[in-house]
Design an enzyme around this catalytic site. Structure first.
Site, PDB file in Angstrom:
ATOM      1  N   TYR A 129      72.891  -7.274  12.092  1.00 41.98           N
ATOM      2  CA  TYR A 129      73.460  -6.147  12.066  1.00 41.98           C
ATOM      3  C   TYR A 129      72.932  -5.181  11.945  1.00 41.98           C
ATOM      4  O   TYR A 129      72.706  -4.403  12.407  1.00 41.98           O
ATOM      5  CB  TYR A 129      74.149  -6.167  10.232  1.00 41.98           C
ATOM      6  CG  TYR A 129      74.753  -4.633  10.185  1.00 41.98           C
ATOM      7  CD1 TYR A 129      75.890  -4.144  10.348  1.00 41.98           C
ATOM      8  CD2 TYR A 129      73.580  -3.281   9.141  1.00 41.98           C
ATOM      9  CE1 TYR A 129      76.797  -2.961   9.607  1.00 41.98           C
ATOM     10  CE2 TYR A 129      74.600  -2.476   9.003  1.00 41.98           C
ATOM     11  CZ  TYR A 129      76.790  -2.050   9.833  1.00 41.98           C
ATOM     12  OH  TYR A 129      76.897  -1.052   9.012  1.00 41.98           O
ATOM     13  N   ILE A 167      78.512   3.638   1.964  1.00 43.44           N
ATOM     14  CA  ILE A 167      79.112   4.532   1.630  1.00 43.44           C
ATOM     15  C   ILE A 167      80.350   3.201   0.940  1.00 43.44           C
ATOM     16  O   ILE A 167      79.869   2.557   1.075  1.00 43.44           O
ATOM     17  CB  ILE A 167      79.867   4.668   3.131  1.00 43.44           C
ATOM     18  CG1 ILE A 167      78.872   5.581   4.000  1.00 43.44           C
ATOM     19  CG2 ILE A 167      80.559   6.074   2.817  1.00 43.44           C
ATOM     20  CD1 ILE A 167      78.077   6.526   2.664  1.00 43.44           C
TER      21      ILE A 167
HETATM   22  P1  NAD Z   1      85.362  -0.872   7.741  1.00 45.42           P
HETATM   23  O1  NAD Z   1      85.141  -2.594   8.475  1.00 45.42           O
HETATM   24  O2  NAD Z   1      86.099  -0.854   6.457  1.00 45.42           O
HETATM   25  O3  NAD Z   1      85.625  -0.574   9.155  1.00 45.42           O
HETATM   26  C1  NAD Z   1      85.711  -0.888  10.424  1.00 45.42           C
HETATM   27  C2  NAD Z   1      86.596  -0.858  11.062  1.00 45.42           C
HETATM   28  O4  NAD Z   1      86.427  -1.472  12.529  1.00 45.42           O
HETATM   29  C3  NAD Z   1      88.118  -1.800  10.766  1.00 45.42           C
HETATM   30  O5  NAD Z   1      89.268  -0.771  10.767  1.00 45.42           O
HETATM   31  C4  NAD Z   1      88.636  -2.438  11.880  1.00 45.42           C
HETATM   32  O6  NAD Z   1      89.554  -3.221  12.542  1.00 45.42           O
HETATM   33  C5  NAD Z   1      87.398  -1.965  13.044  1.00 45.42           C
HETATM   34  N1  NAD Z   1      86.879  -2.990  13.965  1.00 45.42           N
HETATM   35  C6  NAD Z   1      86.711  -4.076  13.533  1.00 45.42           C
HETATM   36  N2  NAD Z   1      85.983  -4.650  14.686  1.00 45.42           N
HETATM   37  C7  NAD Z   1      86.496  -4.477  15.721  1.00 45.42           C
HETATM   38  C8  NAD Z   1      87.006  -4.333  17.198  1.00 45.42           C
HETATM   39  N3  NAD Z   1      86.115  -5.167  18.080  1.00 45.42           N
HETATM   40  N4  NAD Z   1      87.559  -3.219  17.733  1.00 45.42           N
HETATM   41  C9  NAD Z   1      88.641  -2.407  17.314  1.00 45.42           C
HETATM   42  N5  NAD Z   1      88.443  -2.255  16.479  1.00 45.42           N
HETATM   43  C10 NAD Z   1      87.420  -2.989  15.635  1.00 45.42           C
HETATM   44  O7  NAD Z   1      83.587  -0.351   7.800  1.00 45.42           O
HETATM   45  P2  NAD Z   1      83.653   0.889   7.390  1.00 45.42           P
HETATM   46  O8  NAD Z   1      82.873   0.842   6.277  1.00 45.42           O
HETATM   47  O9  NAD Z   1      84.484   1.953   7.138  1.00 45.42           O
HETATM   48  O10 NAD Z   1      82.271   1.184   8.454  1.00 45.42           O
HETATM   49  C11 NAD Z   1      82.253   2.425   9.921  1.00 45.42           C
HETATM   50  C12 NAD Z   1      81.215   2.133  10.413  1.00 45.42           C
HETATM   51  O11 NAD Z   1      80.190   2.436   9.926  1.00 45.42           O
HETATM   52  C13 NAD Z   1      80.724   0.533  10.904  1.00 45.42           C
HETATM   53  O12 NAD Z   1      80.492   0.506  12.577  1.00 45.42           O
HETATM   54  C14 NAD Z   1      80.039   0.444  10.069  1.00 45.42           C
HETATM   55  O13 NAD Z   1      78.839  -0.838  10.447  1.00 45.42           O
HETATM   56  C15 NAD Z   1      78.868   1.888  10.153  1.00 45.42           C
HETATM   57  N6  NAD Z   1      78.481   1.445   8.864  1.00 45.42           N
HETATM   58  C16 NAD Z   1      79.404   1.669   7.510  1.00 45.42           C
HETATM   59  C17 NAD Z   1      78.786   1.640   6.274  1.00 45.42           C
HETATM   60  C18 NAD Z   1      79.414   1.556   4.858  1.00 45.42           C
HETATM   61  O14 NAD Z   1      78.427   1.532   3.764  1.00 45.42           O
HETATM   62  N7  NAD Z   1      80.217   0.971   5.252  1.00 45.42           N
HETATM   63  C19 NAD Z   1      76.938   1.764   6.108  1.00 45.42           C
HETATM   64  C20 NAD Z   1      76.142   2.482   7.441  1.00 45.42           C
HETATM   65  C21 NAD Z   1      77.475   2.277   8.533  1.00 45.42           C
END
Ligand code: NAD
Length: 255
Positions: free
Chosen positions: A163, A196
């Site tokens: 990641y 988050i």
């Molecule tokens: P989440 O798992 O709740 O949502 C991720 C979304 O991406 C989902 O809707 C999923 O269906 C979609 N997805 C996954 N693989 C896919 C693919 N191959 N094609 C299309 N869609 C796809 O995650 P989140 O927490 O909302 O995170 C969103 C973004 O923010 C991500 O890139 C994550 O790495 C980043 N992020 C999240 C956090 C956190 O603490 N939640 C922190 C830093 C970065």
């Protein structure tokens, strides 16, 4: 309404992985500014639920909202997603590379597949979408590309070699692409959230969550809206002089 405000209201945003979490908050926030939104989920099984979300956004904010199924890790599906959104809206002004996955584990337990899967979605998926929107954005001489990185891509985190590599890669790609596209009126930036509260972090055990909160100056996990607010600024017409940047949204996290 003045002329520039009118211009903003006709923008169209494609937000990948917008069925839930941060992506959905970003889609809602952009719709609130008057943007039309193209929503995306990875497979057709989730499409009916995403279509309901699109209908709800369209009704609530008075914009056009459409749902598209596409696995953005596959170049041909990312291209089809962009082509279908272009056919539906006529233009894509804002691309938010939000789709992301985790496959955590220590290096001795992490399989090659775990590594490849995370790179394929988080880094190659963002590349696929950037590549697909680049030409249309260059032609219209306007674009906003915002990719979700992570503080983990800056500081690292045990158990997240795959990641962290993918999210550090997003930063490098953002900086390189910003230089390629700046002369065409296209800005390219990254947002690096800290921790988050979403389905991704809800999977953490309570003890680990409590230890995490101790390291956050604001004393709480972030919300998807905290991230969406920053994306919304970077997506705005007023952010045209900001490019190649990585903005941390981490509540003062002690790395
Ligand atoms: P989440 O798992 O709740 O949502 C991720 C979304 O991406 C989902 O809707 C999923 O269906 C979609 N997805 C996954 N693989 C896919 C693919 N191959 N094609 C299309 N869609 C796809 O995650 P989140 O927490 O909302 O995170 C969103 C973004 O923010 C991500 O890139 C994550 O790495 C980043 N992020 C999240 C956090 C956190 O603490 N939640 C922190 C830093 C970065």
């Amino acid at each position: 309404m003045d002329e520039s405000a009118q211009e903003v209201s006709t923008r169209c945003a494609l937000v990948t992985g917008s069925s839930r979490g941060i992506g959905l908050a970003i889609a809602r926030s952009l719709a609130e500014t008057g943007c039309d939104v193209a929503l995306n989920c990875s497979g057709s099984a989730r499409l009916p639920a995403l279509e309901e979300t699109a209908a709800e956004i369209a009704q609530r904010f008075g914009v056009q909202a459409t749902a598209f199924a596409a696995d953005i890790s596959k170049p041909e599906e990312a291209k089809r997603l962009v082509d279908e959104a272009l056919a539906a809206f006529g233009h894509i002004d804002i691309l938010v590379n939000n789709a992301g996955i985790t496959r955590d584990g220590s290096i001795v337990r992490m399989t090659e597949q775990d590594f490849d899967d995370v790179i394929a979605v988080n880094l190659k998926g963002a590349f696929n979408c950037c590549k697909a929107v680049a030409r249309p954005m260059m032609r219209q001489r306007f674009g906003r590309i915002i990719s979700l990185s992570s503080v983990v891509g800056i500081y690292g985190n045990a158990g997240q070699v795959n990641y962290a590599a993918s999210k550090a890669g997003v930063i490098g790609m953002t900086k390189a692409l910003s230089r390629e596209l700046v002369s065409r009126g296209i800005t390219v930036n990254a947002v690096a959230p800290g921790f988050i509260s979403t389905d991704m972090t809800d999977a953490l055990p309570d003890r680990q969550r409590a230890l995490l909160v101790e390291r956050i100056g604001c004393g709480r996990l972030g919300t998807p809206e905290d991230v969406a607010n920053v994306v919304r600024f970077l997506a705005s017409d007023g952010a045209g002089y900001v490019t190649g940047q990585v903005i941390c949204v981490d509540g003062g996290l002690q790395a």
